[in-house]
Design a protein around this motif. Structure first.
Motif, short mmCIF file in Angstrom:
data_model
loop_
_atom_site.label_atom_id
_atom_site.label_comp_id
_atom_site.label_asym_id
_atom_site.label_seq_id
_atom_site.Cartn_x
_atom_site.Cartn_y
_atom_site.Cartn_z
N ARG A 139 4.52 18.46 9.73
CA ARG A 139 3.66 19.44 10.36
C ARG A 139 2.24 18.94 10.56
N ASN A 140 1.84 17.89 9.80
CA ASN A 140 0.52 17.29 9.97
C ASN A 140 0.58 15.99 10.76
N ASN A 141 1.73 15.76 11.42
CA ASN A 141 1.90 14.60 12.31
C ASN A 141 1.67 13.27 11.61
N VAL A 142 2.22 13.14 10.40
CA VAL A 142 2.17 11.89 9.65
C VAL A 142 3.61 11.43 9.42
N SER A 143 3.86 10.17 9.72
CA SER A 143 5.19 9.60 9.50
C SER A 143 5.16 8.72 8.26
N CYS A 144 6.00 9.03 7.27
CA CYS A 144 6.19 8.19 6.09
C CYS A 144 7.69 7.99 5.90
N ASN A 188 9.51 19.72 0.53
CA ASN A 188 8.26 20.34 0.97
C ASN A 188 7.28 19.30 1.48
N ILE A 189 7.25 18.13 0.84
CA ILE A 189 6.35 17.06 1.28
C ILE A 189 6.79 16.53 2.64
N LYS A 234 0.85 -1.18 0.00
CA LYS A 234 0.00 0.00 0.00
C LYS A 234 0.89 1.24 0.00
N LEU A 235 0.51 2.25 -0.75
CA LEU A 235 1.30 3.48 -0.81
C LEU A 235 0.42 4.62 -1.30
N VAL A 236 0.96 5.83 -1.23
CA VAL A 236 0.32 6.98 -1.87
C VAL A 236 1.07 7.25 -3.16
N LEU A 237 0.34 7.25 -4.26
CA LEU A 237 0.89 7.49 -5.59
C LEU A 237 0.44 8.87 -6.04
N ALA A 238 1.39 9.71 -6.44
CA ALA A 238 1.03 11.08 -6.86
C ALA A 238 1.65 11.39 -8.21
N ASP A 272 -0.41 6.83 8.60
CA ASP A 272 -1.82 7.07 8.30
C ASP A 272 -1.91 7.46 6.82
N TYR A 273 -2.33 6.51 5.98
CA TYR A 273 -2.34 6.76 4.53
C TYR A 273 -3.39 7.78 4.13
N ASP A 274 -4.55 7.76 4.76
CA ASP A 274 -5.59 8.73 4.42
C ASP A 274 -5.13 10.15 4.72
N LYS A 275 -4.49 10.33 5.86
CA LYS A 275 -4.01 11.65 6.23
C LYS A 275 -2.83 12.07 5.35
N ALA A 276 -2.01 11.09 5.00
CA ALA A 276 -0.89 11.39 4.09
C ALA A 276 -1.41 11.85 2.74
N LEU A 277 -2.45 11.19 2.23
CA LEU A 277 -3.06 11.59 0.96
C LEU A 277 -3.62 13.00 1.05
N ASP A 278 -4.39 13.29 2.09
CA ASP A 278 -4.97 14.62 2.25
C ASP A 278 -3.88 15.69 2.30
#
Length: 388
Positions: free
Chosen positions: A40-45, A33-34, A5-9, A62-68
């Motif tokens: 700053r949004n408290n997401v660890s990737c 920047n990412i 699972k990952l975030v693809l952009a 948190d993949y949903d928060k990372a995507l947002d």
């Protein structure tokens, strides 16, 4: 088969089209920047990489928060939560792998497969779409290429396959920081945050400048709106808000300026003060939220008169020049700052009677000279507020 699972952009098209010499700098700044946005949004990737004009964000808390979060980073064209697996070159293997991921997505629904490939030989994108479609068909309510209920996107890049349900749109533009720094005149109303947003979208680090014209409460409004803008959009640096006590300037203008010229002299005084601050702190331009004809001081004739009365040494950028109020409000809502900006009050009305709409540059210059020294003295009150 193992899936990741990952975030693809997708990168902004402007980044992809940059030269081989320029593009690495833009991509590196986007990644930086990412990292800042996620932090700053408290997401660890744990991993952020760019491959084949795609941004891959892996091992997230948190993949949903990372995507947002990614969808609020300039330079990102779009993003989706995706699932990835390796293949050995077999089209059947790819189709079976996609089926295991997407069968539930198409269950009882009409669907379409959108496929693309890169660095792969032996089959075409159309071959992938047909074979995957045949594999998913038994689980669905049929194929509808024109108006499907669900779209299954399949990207085959080298030996890797990525599967997702379409990308949500990002802001596009350029990564903040690749195009210098600008100082934005910032009231905290509806116009100025939109002007700041559009400037940041072009890769510019924006800091904000607020003039206290009547009461200190205006500074609190500007800070509140500025923090919201920074929280949502201004990543990759430490955005600031400058505050200047301009009350002696407004008092002098109200009592000593030629009738009808009060508003335009005040605006010219703001330009002048902003230029002095920008030059001292190394900014490349001054930005305003002016829209042609929106109010009396923003008529095109008055803009021309101000340019003639006080030629500035820095570029004066007006991102909203061609927008009407309804368009500005729509963008303000879309970028998430409307609720805060709408609370900002109008604290200063200094015009006595009708304001001039076709100012004479010579008269304007003479009237400005009456307050020039006071404007310069006001800069001693300059304060800085960190917004992030």
């Amino acid at each position: 088969m193992e899936y990741e699972k990952l975030v693809l952009a997708a990168l902004s098209g402007e980044i992809v089209l940059k030269s081989e010499r320029t593009r690495p700098r833009f991509e590196q700044r986007l990644v930086e920047n990412i990292h800042d946005a996620l932090s700053r949004n408290n997401v660890s990737c744990k991993s952020i990489a760019i491959e084949y004009a795609r941004l891959l964000v892996r091992d997230c808390s948190d993949y949903d928060k990372a995507l947002d979060t990614l969808l609020r980073v300039f330079g990102v064209h779009g993003a989706a939560i995706a699932y990835s697996f390796k293949h050995s070159g077999s089209l059947d293997e790819i189709a079976v792998g996609v089926r295991e991921i997407a069968a539930e997505w198409v269950k009882g629904r009409k669907f379409a497969v959108r496929a693309r490939r890169s660095g792969v030989e032996g089959f075409t994108s159309l071959d992938i779409a047909r074979r995957v479609g045949a594999e998913l068909y038994p689980y669905s309510a049929g194929v509808d290429l024109e108006k499907p209920e669900v779209e299954v996107y399949v990207e085959v890049r080298g030996r890797q396959v990525y599967v997702y349900q379409g990308m949500r749109p990002g802001p596009g533009g350029l990564p903040v920081g690749v195009e210098g720094r600008a100082l934005v005149l910032f009231s905290g109303g509806l116009d100025s945050p939109v002007a700041a947003w559009y400037t940041a979208k072009r890769g510019v680090e924006v800091d904000l400048l607020h003039f206290i014209l009547a009461v200190p409460a205006s500074a609190r409004d500007a800070e509140r709106v500025g923090r919201r803008l920074a929280e949502l959009w201004l990543y990759g640096y430490k955005p600031k808000l400058f505050l200047v006590d301009f009350r002696p300037v407004t008092v002098t203008i109200a009592s000593n300026t030629r009738r009808g010229y009060e508003q335009i002299v005040l605006r010219l005084a703001m330009y002048y003060a902003a230029q002095l601050i920008a030059e001292k702190h190394g900014y490349d331009a001054v930005v305003t939220g002016e829209s042609i004809g929106q109010v009396s001081s923003q008529t095109l004739k008055n803009m021309k008169a101000m340019a003639q009365a006080l030629p500035l040494r820095l570029p004066l950028i007006r991102p909203l020049a061609g927008m009407d109020k309804e368009e500005i409000v729509t963008v303000c809502r879309r970028i998430g700052v409307y609720e805060e900006a709408a609370k900002t009050k109008e604290y200063c009305q200094i015009a006595r009677g009708l304001a001039i709409t076709r100012a004479d540059p010579k008269i304007l210059s003479e009237e400005f000279e009456k307050v020039k020294d006071i404007v310069e003295a006001s800069l001693a009150t300059l304060k800085t507020v960190d917004l992030a």
